[in-house]
Design a protein around this motif. Structure first.
Motif, short mmCIF file in Angstrom:
data_model
loop_
_atom_site.label_atom_id
_atom_site.label_comp_id
_atom_site.label_asym_id
_atom_site.label_seq_id
_atom_site.Cartn_x
_atom_site.Cartn_y
_atom_site.Cartn_z
N MET A 199 0.85 -1.19 0.00
CA MET A 199 0.00 0.00 0.00
C MET A 199 0.88 1.24 0.00
N ALA A 200 0.59 2.16 -0.88
CA ALA A 200 1.37 3.40 -0.99
C ALA A 200 1.05 4.35 0.17
N ARG A 201 2.10 5.01 0.62
CA ARG A 201 1.96 6.02 1.67
C ARG A 201 2.65 7.29 1.25
N ARG A 202 2.06 8.43 1.61
CA ARG A 202 2.69 9.73 1.37
C ARG A 202 3.74 9.96 2.45
N LEU A 203 4.88 10.48 2.04
CA LEU A 203 5.94 10.81 2.99
C LEU A 203 5.92 12.30 3.28
N ARG A 204 6.61 12.67 4.34
CA ARG A 204 6.74 14.08 4.71
C ARG A 204 7.54 14.79 3.64
N SER A 205 7.09 15.95 3.24
CA SER A 205 7.78 16.75 2.24
C SER A 205 8.98 17.43 2.90
N VAL A 206 10.16 17.23 2.33
CA VAL A 206 11.38 17.83 2.88
C VAL A 206 12.05 18.70 1.82
N LYS A 207 12.92 19.57 2.27
CA LYS A 207 13.69 20.46 1.39
C LYS A 207 15.07 19.85 1.13
N LEU A 208 15.82 20.49 0.26
CA LEU A 208 17.15 20.01 -0.10
C LEU A 208 18.10 19.89 1.08
N GLU A 259 6.06 9.30 -2.29
CA GLU A 259 5.16 8.17 -2.04
C GLU A 259 5.94 6.87 -2.19
N THR A 260 5.68 5.93 -1.29
CA THR A 260 6.35 4.63 -1.36
C THR A 260 5.53 3.58 -0.65
N ASN A 261 5.88 2.33 -0.89
CA ASN A 261 5.27 1.23 -0.15
C ASN A 261 6.25 0.68 0.90
N THR A 262 7.36 1.34 1.11
CA THR A 262 8.36 0.94 2.11
C THR A 262 7.82 1.24 3.51
N PRO A 263 7.77 0.24 4.38
CA PRO A 263 7.25 0.49 5.73
C PRO A 263 8.23 1.31 6.58
N GLY A 264 7.66 2.12 7.46
CA GLY A 264 8.45 2.82 8.46
C GLY A 264 9.02 4.16 8.06
N VAL A 265 9.37 4.34 6.81
CA VAL A 265 10.00 5.59 6.39
C VAL A 265 8.99 6.75 6.48
N ARG A 266 9.46 7.87 7.00
CA ARG A 266 8.62 9.08 7.08
C ARG A 266 9.04 10.14 6.08
N ALA A 267 10.35 10.17 5.77
CA ALA A 267 10.88 11.14 4.80
C ALA A 267 12.12 10.53 4.17
N LEU A 268 12.32 10.84 2.88
CA LEU A 268 13.47 10.30 2.16
C LEU A 268 13.84 11.24 1.03
N LEU A 269 15.12 11.55 0.94
CA LEU A 269 15.65 12.39 -0.12
C LEU A 269 16.98 11.80 -0.55
N GLU A 270 17.22 11.79 -1.86
CA GLU A 270 18.50 11.31 -2.37
C GLU A 270 19.15 12.43 -3.17
N GLU A 271 20.46 12.56 -2.98
CA GLU A 271 21.22 13.60 -3.68
C GLU A 271 22.46 12.99 -4.29
N TRP A 272 22.71 13.32 -5.55
CA TRP A 272 23.91 12.90 -6.27
C TRP A 272 24.74 14.14 -6.52
N ARG A 273 25.97 14.16 -6.03
CA ARG A 273 26.91 15.26 -6.25
C ARG A 273 28.02 14.77 -7.17
N LEU A 274 28.34 15.55 -8.16
CA LEU A 274 29.37 15.20 -9.14
C LEU A 274 30.49 16.22 -9.07
N THR A 275 31.71 15.73 -8.92
CA THR A 275 32.87 16.59 -8.81
C THR A 275 33.93 16.12 -9.81
N PRO A 276 34.43 17.05 -10.65
CA PRO A 276 35.51 16.64 -11.57
C PRO A 276 36.69 16.09 -10.77
N ALA A 277 37.27 15.00 -11.27
CA ALA A 277 38.41 14.37 -10.60
C ALA A 277 39.34 13.84 -11.67
N GLY A 278 40.38 14.59 -11.96
CA GLY A 278 41.29 14.19 -13.03
C GLY A 278 40.52 14.18 -14.34
#
Length: 160
Positions: A1-10, A92-111
């Motif tokens: 069952m899908a659940r709405r998560l808390r809206s978070v900022k960056l 929104e997710t069907n993962t139990p227990g989670v209240r908020a989730l954010l993923e961030e990908w940072r890219l940095t030149p390296a050589g």
């Protein structure tokens, strides 16, 4: 069952109760890595084996991700900085227990390549936090495998 998560900022990427942070080096430049992450969303399962399907939503303003095993996420893109940062909030997710989730990908030149830093920031009750921390090593291995496959894909090398 899908659940709405808390809206978070960056800033949740830096302040979340649980932050799993992983880094890897990819031979391709930041622009190519960004394109794979943010613009070629439907191709994600080709290099991130945990992902069963991925598709952009709302003209690219969101995504729907389905993981192997049945977990799904509906996401809102929070940051698009070509060659530098890509971030999304899970709404929104069907993962139990989670209240908020954010993923961030940072890219940095390296050589001649890119250092990729992936942060998975989450919030939930004590048992969820414990489970997320315990899952960290496995999530890290999944990330490292995905970065190896992405590296081969972007370099044009045959898949192993």
């Amino acid at each position: 069952m899908a659940r709405r998560l808390r809206s978070v900022k960056l800033d949740f990427a830096e302040s979340a109760p649980v932050r799993l942070v992983f880094t890897a080096h990819v031979s391709a430049g930041p622009a190519a890595v960004y394109r794979a992450l943010a613009e070629e969303v439907s191709d994600t399962p080709a290099w991130f084996s945990s992902v069963a399907s991925a598709r952009p939503l709302d003209g690219g303003a969101g995504r729907e991700i389905r993981l192997r095993g049945g977990v799904f996420f509906r996401e809102t893109i929070m940051a698009r900085e070509p060659g530098e940062r890509y971030a999304y909030r899970i709404d929104e997710t069907n993962t139990p227990g989670v209240r908020a989730l954010l993923e961030e990908w940072r890219l940095t030149p390296a050589g001649s390549g890119t250092t990729v830093r992936w942060t998975m920031a989450s919030e939930g009750p004590a048992l969820f936090r414990l489970m997320m921390r315990a899952a960290g090593p496995g999530v890290g291995q999944s990330f490292k495998g995905a970065m190896r496959k992405l590296d081969r894909r972007l370099s044009g090398a045959p898949a192993a």
